[in-house]
Design an enzyme around this catalytic site. Structure first.
Site, mmCIF file in Angstrom:
data_model
loop_
_atom_site.group_PDB
_atom_site.id
_atom_site.type_symbol
_atom_site.label_atom_id
_atom_site.label_comp_id
_atom_site.label_asym_id
_atom_site.label_seq_id
_atom_site.Cartn_x
_atom_site.Cartn_y
_atom_site.Cartn_z
ATOM 1 N N HIS A 167 0.791 -1.237 0.000
ATOM 2 C CA HIS A 167 0.000 0.000 0.000
ATOM 3 C C HIS A 167 0.820 1.283 0.000
ATOM 4 O O HIS A 167 0.647 2.157 0.842
ATOM 5 C CB HIS A 167 -0.953 -0.007 1.187
ATOM 6 C CG HIS A 167 -2.192 -0.821 0.956
ATOM 7 N ND1 HIS A 167 -3.049 -0.600 -0.100
ATOM 8 C CD2 HIS A 167 -2.704 -1.882 1.642
ATOM 9 C CE1 HIS A 167 -4.039 -1.467 -0.052
ATOM 10 N NE2 HIS A 167 -3.859 -2.264 0.980
ATOM 11 N N ASP A 194 -2.045 -4.963 -4.431
ATOM 12 C CA ASP A 194 -2.235 -3.756 -3.623
ATOM 13 C C ASP A 194 -0.904 -3.068 -3.341
ATOM 14 O O ASP A 194 -0.493 -2.899 -2.186
ATOM 15 C CB ASP A 194 -2.965 -4.076 -2.322
ATOM 16 C CG ASP A 194 -4.447 -4.334 -2.538
ATOM 17 O OD1 ASP A 194 -4.857 -4.486 -3.703
ATOM 18 O OD2 ASP A 194 -5.197 -4.385 -1.541
ATOM 19 N N ASN A 226 -7.284 -5.990 -5.511
ATOM 20 C CA ASN A 226 -8.489 -5.187 -5.701
ATOM 21 C C ASN A 226 -8.181 -3.689 -5.793
ATOM 22 O O ASN A 226 -8.982 -2.914 -6.335
ATOM 23 C CB ASN A 226 -9.486 -5.434 -4.569
ATOM 24 C CG ASN A 226 -8.913 -5.118 -3.196
ATOM 25 O OD1 ASN A 226 -7.862 -5.645 -2.827
ATOM 26 N ND2 ASN A 226 -9.588 -4.281 -2.429
ATOM 27 N N HIS A 227 -7.007 -3.265 -5.307
ATOM 28 C CA HIS A 227 -6.649 -1.853 -5.390
ATOM 29 C C HIS A 227 -5.940 -1.501 -6.697
ATOM 30 O O HIS A 227 -5.634 -0.332 -6.918
ATOM 31 C CB HIS A 227 -5.781 -1.452 -4.196
ATOM 32 C CG HIS A 227 -6.569 -1.254 -2.943
ATOM 33 N ND1 HIS A 227 -6.820 -0.009 -2.394
ATOM 34 C CD2 HIS A 227 -7.197 -2.142 -2.142
ATOM 35 C CE1 HIS A 227 -7.541 -0.149 -1.306
ATOM 36 N NE2 HIS A 227 -7.783 -1.442 -1.126
ATOM 37 N N HIS A 275 -3.930 -12.676 -4.880
ATOM 38 C CA HIS A 275 -4.152 -11.606 -3.916
ATOM 39 C C HIS A 275 -5.194 -11.937 -2.852
ATOM 40 O O HIS A 275 -4.947 -11.758 -1.663
ATOM 41 C CB HIS A 275 -4.566 -10.322 -4.623
ATOM 42 C CG HIS A 275 -4.888 -9.214 -3.673
ATOM 43 N ND1 HIS A 275 -3.922 -8.582 -2.922
ATOM 44 C CD2 HIS A 275 -6.075 -8.646 -3.319
ATOM 45 C CE1 HIS A 275 -4.485 -7.673 -2.151
ATOM 46 N NE2 HIS A 275 -5.792 -7.685 -2.376
ATOM 47 N N HIS A 348 -4.436 -9.323 1.096
ATOM 48 C CA HIS A 348 -5.770 -8.725 1.092
ATOM 49 C C HIS A 348 -6.333 -8.399 2.472
ATOM 50 O O HIS A 348 -7.028 -7.404 2.636
ATOM 51 C CB HIS A 348 -6.736 -9.658 0.344
ATOM 52 C CG HIS A 348 -8.086 -9.076 0.085
ATOM 53 N ND1 HIS A 348 -8.262 -7.867 -0.547
ATOM 54 C CD2 HIS A 348 -9.333 -9.542 0.380
ATOM 55 C CE1 HIS A 348 -9.565 -7.623 -0.656
ATOM 56 N NE2 HIS A 348 -10.229 -8.610 -0.092
#
Length: 406
Positions: A167, A194, A226-227, A275, A348
């Site tokens: 992140h 991510d 998902n990001h 992920h 995740h």
């Protein structure tokens, strides 16, 4: 005779003209790359993209020897002597080969430059995105990798490091490389989705991962989370791109790169790194490879499910409107048996201590963003026998000078 001389003269001019036209593309190509050269302000040229030659694994291993503590030094291997029975580059006949040559020194200097809060030159970043998009597009959604072997087929003493979500925490990324070793032919990294968002250094993180991938494609691998989607790229990453480059087209190109990232890596034919998780017991690797590339997660139901799903303790499937699909131990067992796999390593989920085992060891969660919500993080090193060595950490030791306001 007069006509013959005239013909020779015209032929001479035509020959000169043809030679001149032949050199135009070469000159233009050279000019383009020279104009995209990355300069370290106030220093010598850092990236000359017109440099000939190709990136090699040996190059980055020399950087490791020069940039790590003595107890972290990796044995330098002869890249030409390394083969892999399930190597990505052998499996994927159409894998795009980067058209730019990036030396180890250039990689390390850019990593240091970004540690000081700076970013890559705009022209170079565009080329980096364009080449990364081509390379990632040429890969299957799910492909195999293995520990390297020598010419005799004997496995070398090597490590595969698997990280969960980071992140946009660039200091964390550097800290892990310094303590655990840089990517090289004997130490492969898998980043499990991510990469950006939430952290204030999404742009630096993305740049670092892509330049390492182009420098040594077989040393570092990515899966899509998902990001890696428009909804989340529009937040931190877009803000940072517009701050430094002031160009909406660059953000769109970065998003196109995210749309090409593979969905899973199969390590040694037994461990699926993805992920989030699976959508059901009958899901196959072939199903995952049929998902179109170049689309947002919201454009394909199966894609949206697998980048959002989580394991649960109860058997069966549970659909959660805000979180995706929950899958139980019976579902993971059926999926693994059907696809002849042993386990899933996922990210995740911000689990306690950054590491959690589910479903009697068939599903493992690795979370690598410790500063997010104040939790610990982890990464796992996988040796040639498949054993997992779990490393826990809290906050990065590496600092960045520049701080962005929230």
């Amino acid at each position: 005779m007069h006509k013959l001389k005239k013909f020779k003269m015209e032929y001479k001019y035509m020959l000169v003209l043809c030679i001149g036209l032949a050199f135009i593309p070469i000159y233009s190509h050279h000019y383009f790359f020279r104009s995209s050269t990355f300069y370290d302000r106030g220093e010598d040229v850092v990236f000359d993209l017109a440099t000939t030659g190709s990136s090699t694994t040996v190059a980055i291993e020399h950087a490791i020897a020069n940039n790590q503590e003595s107890d972290n030094d990796a044995k330098i291997l002869d890249h030409d002597a390394i083969t892999s029975k399930r190597s990505m580059l052998l499996l994927e006949d159409r894998v795009h080969q980067p058209h730019i040559s990036i030396t180890t020194d250039e990689v390390m200097r850019l990593l240091k430059r970004m540690q000081d809060g700076k970013v890559a030159d705009k022209g170079f970043f565009i080329v980096l995105l364009e080449e990364s998009k081509k390379l990632l597009h040429s890969l299957k959604n799910v492909y195999h990798i293995s520990h390297p072997a020598n010419k005799e087929g004997n496995l070398l003493n090597s490590t595969v490091t698997i990280l969960g979500d980071i992140h946009g925490q660039y200091p964390l990324l550097l800290d892990i490389f310094i303590s655990n070793g840089y990517p090289c032919s004997s130490h492969v990294y898998i980043f499990n989705g991510d990469f950006t968002d939430k952290g204030n250094y999404s742009l630096q993180t993305l740049t670092a991962l892509l330049i390492l991938k182009l420098h040594c494609p077989e040393c570092i691998h990515f899966t899509r989370g998902n990001h890696e989607a428009r909804k989340y790229f529009k937040r931190k990453l877009r803000k940072q791109i517009m701050k430094h480059y002031k160009d909406e087209a660059i953000f769109k190109l970065a998003l196109e790169v995210a749309y090409e990232i593979p969905l899973g890596i199969i390590l040694e034919g037994k461990t699926l790194v993805m992920h989030a998780g699976i959508s059901g017991p009958t899901l196959t690797i072939a199903d995952l490879n049929r998902i179109p590339k170049g689309i947002d997660t919201t454009e394909n139901e199966l894609l949206d499910e697998i980048v959002w799903s989580d394991p649960q303790d109860q058997n069966g499937i549970l659909d959660v409107p805000t979180r995706g699909r929950m899958f139980g131990p019976d579902i993971s067992k059926a999926f693994l048996d059907l696809n002849r796999l042993d386990r899933i390593i996922r990210g995740h989920d911000n689990v306690k201590n950054g590491y959690m085992v589910h479903h009697q060891g068939r599903v493992i969660t690795v979370w690598s963003a410790p500063t997010y919500r104040g939790r610990r993080g982890s990464y796992v090193n996988v040796n040639v026998t498949g054993e997992l060595d779990v490393h826990y950490f809290e906050t990065p030791n590496v600092t960045i000078v520049e701080q962005e306001r929230k």
